[in-house]
Design a protein around this motif. Structure first.
Motif, mmCIF file in Angstrom:
data_model
loop_
_atom_site.group_PDB
_atom_site.id
_atom_site.type_symbol
_atom_site.label_atom_id
_atom_site.label_comp_id
_atom_site.label_asym_id
_atom_site.label_seq_id
_atom_site.Cartn_x
_atom_site.Cartn_y
_atom_site.Cartn_z
ATOM 1 N N GLY A 40 1.541 -89.722 7.816
ATOM 2 C CA GLY A 40 1.185 -88.308 7.891
ATOM 3 C C GLY A 40 1.336 -87.755 9.295
ATOM 4 O O GLY A 40 1.343 -88.505 10.280
ATOM 5 N N SER A 41 1.456 -86.431 9.376
ATOM 6 C CA SER A 41 1.591 -85.802 10.692
ATOM 7 C C SER A 41 0.729 -84.548 10.768
ATOM 8 O O SER A 41 0.466 -83.886 9.761
ATOM 9 N N TYR A 42 0.297 -84.275 11.998
ATOM 10 C CA TYR A 42 -0.489 -83.090 12.295
ATOM 11 C C TYR A 42 0.169 -82.388 13.483
ATOM 12 O O TYR A 42 0.428 -83.020 14.511
ATOM 13 N N THR A 43 0.439 -81.095 13.338
ATOM 14 C CA THR A 43 1.063 -80.320 14.414
ATOM 15 C C THR A 43 0.333 -78.999 14.560
ATOM 16 O O THR A 43 0.129 -78.285 13.573
ATOM 17 N N ASP A 44 -0.080 -78.702 15.791
ATOM 18 C CA ASP A 44 -0.601 -77.378 16.104
ATOM 19 C C ASP A 44 -0.047 -76.976 17.466
ATOM 20 O O ASP A 44 0.750 -77.724 18.043
ATOM 21 N N PRO A 45 -0.411 -75.818 18.007
ATOM 22 C CA PRO A 45 0.184 -75.400 19.280
ATOM 23 C C PRO A 45 -0.105 -76.340 20.454
ATOM 24 O O PRO A 45 0.602 -76.304 21.462
ATOM 25 N N LEU A 46 -1.104 -77.204 20.322
ATOM 26 C CA LEU A 46 -1.518 -78.052 21.435
ATOM 27 C C LEU A 46 -1.154 -79.521 21.294
ATOM 28 O O LEU A 46 -1.180 -80.260 22.270
ATOM 29 N N VAL A 47 -0.838 -79.971 20.080
ATOM 30 C CA VAL A 47 -0.630 -81.407 19.868
ATOM 31 C C VAL A 47 0.301 -81.662 18.682
ATOM 32 O O VAL A 47 0.348 -80.886 17.737
ATOM 33 N N GLY A 112 -1.621 -88.042 -3.517
ATOM 34 C CA GLY A 112 -2.761 -87.154 -3.321
ATOM 35 C C GLY A 112 -3.353 -87.213 -1.927
ATOM 36 O O GLY A 112 -4.474 -86.778 -1.705
ATOM 37 N N ARG A 113 -2.585 -87.745 -0.972
ATOM 38 C CA ARG A 113 -3.028 -87.795 0.423
ATOM 39 C C ARG A 113 -2.292 -86.732 1.230
ATOM 40 O O ARG A 113 -1.235 -86.249 0.841
ATOM 41 N N ILE A 114 -2.854 -86.423 2.386
ATOM 42 C CA ILE A 114 -2.235 -85.436 3.262
ATOM 43 C C ILE A 114 -0.988 -86.044 3.902
ATOM 44 O O ILE A 114 -1.071 -87.066 4.576
ATOM 45 N N ALA A 115 0.142 -85.399 3.683
ATOM 46 C CA ALA A 115 1.397 -85.833 4.303
ATOM 47 C C ALA A 115 1.646 -85.095 5.610
ATOM 48 O O ALA A 115 2.205 -85.658 6.551
ATOM 49 N N GLN A 116 1.227 -83.837 5.657
ATOM 50 C CA GLN A 116 1.497 -83.024 6.838
ATOM 51 C C GLN A 116 0.500 -81.880 6.905
ATOM 52 O O GLN A 116 0.128 -81.304 5.878
#
Length: 127
Positions: A40-47, A112-116
């Motif tokens: 999975g990946s997490y993207t926001d303006p800071l990270v 059913g898990r968060i992919a992104q």
């Protein structure tokens, strides 16, 4: 997974928020492992965080940066197909007005898990 129901998306978003709030490292990692896809990946303006280790480290860093503040959903989760969107708030637990408001788009995988998650910051404190 062809589609997620709004109730499933709501529950997944609630677990996602719970992970942001969990300060016990072992309990937080358990939530990350249960909620997020392995890649999975997490993207926001800071990270940009890719994989469970990086996501867990991001949550820990945010908790260090904002000690004592709590995340909460800002309203119901809206979902269609494998995508959900929701607003979240960050502030003291008893505050009526949050310090930070954001908007996330979550993609759910076949298990059913968060992919992104793609995160946006709508309101941030002035420095």
């Amino acid at each position: 997974m062809d589609a997620i129901a709004n109730t499933t998306a709501q529950e997944l978003a609630e677990r996602y928020i719970a992970a942001w709030n969990e300060t016990d490292p072992a309990a937080r990692r358990k939530l990350v492992d249960e909620t997020w896809a392995e890649d999975g990946s997490y993207t926001d303006p800071l990270v940009v965080a890719e994989g469970r280790d990086a996501i867990d480290a991001t949550l820990a860093a945010v908790q260090t940066q904002f000690p004592g503040l709590r995340f909460r959903l800002g309203g119901p989760v809206d979902a269609h197909h494998t995508i959900a969107r929701f607003t979240w708030e960050l502030g003291p637990a008893d505050a009526a007005e949050p310090l930070v408001i954001g908007f996330d788009v979550m993609v759910v995988d076949a298990e059913g898990r968060i992919a992104q998650v793609l995160g946006f910051l709508d309101k941030v404190p002035s420095v």
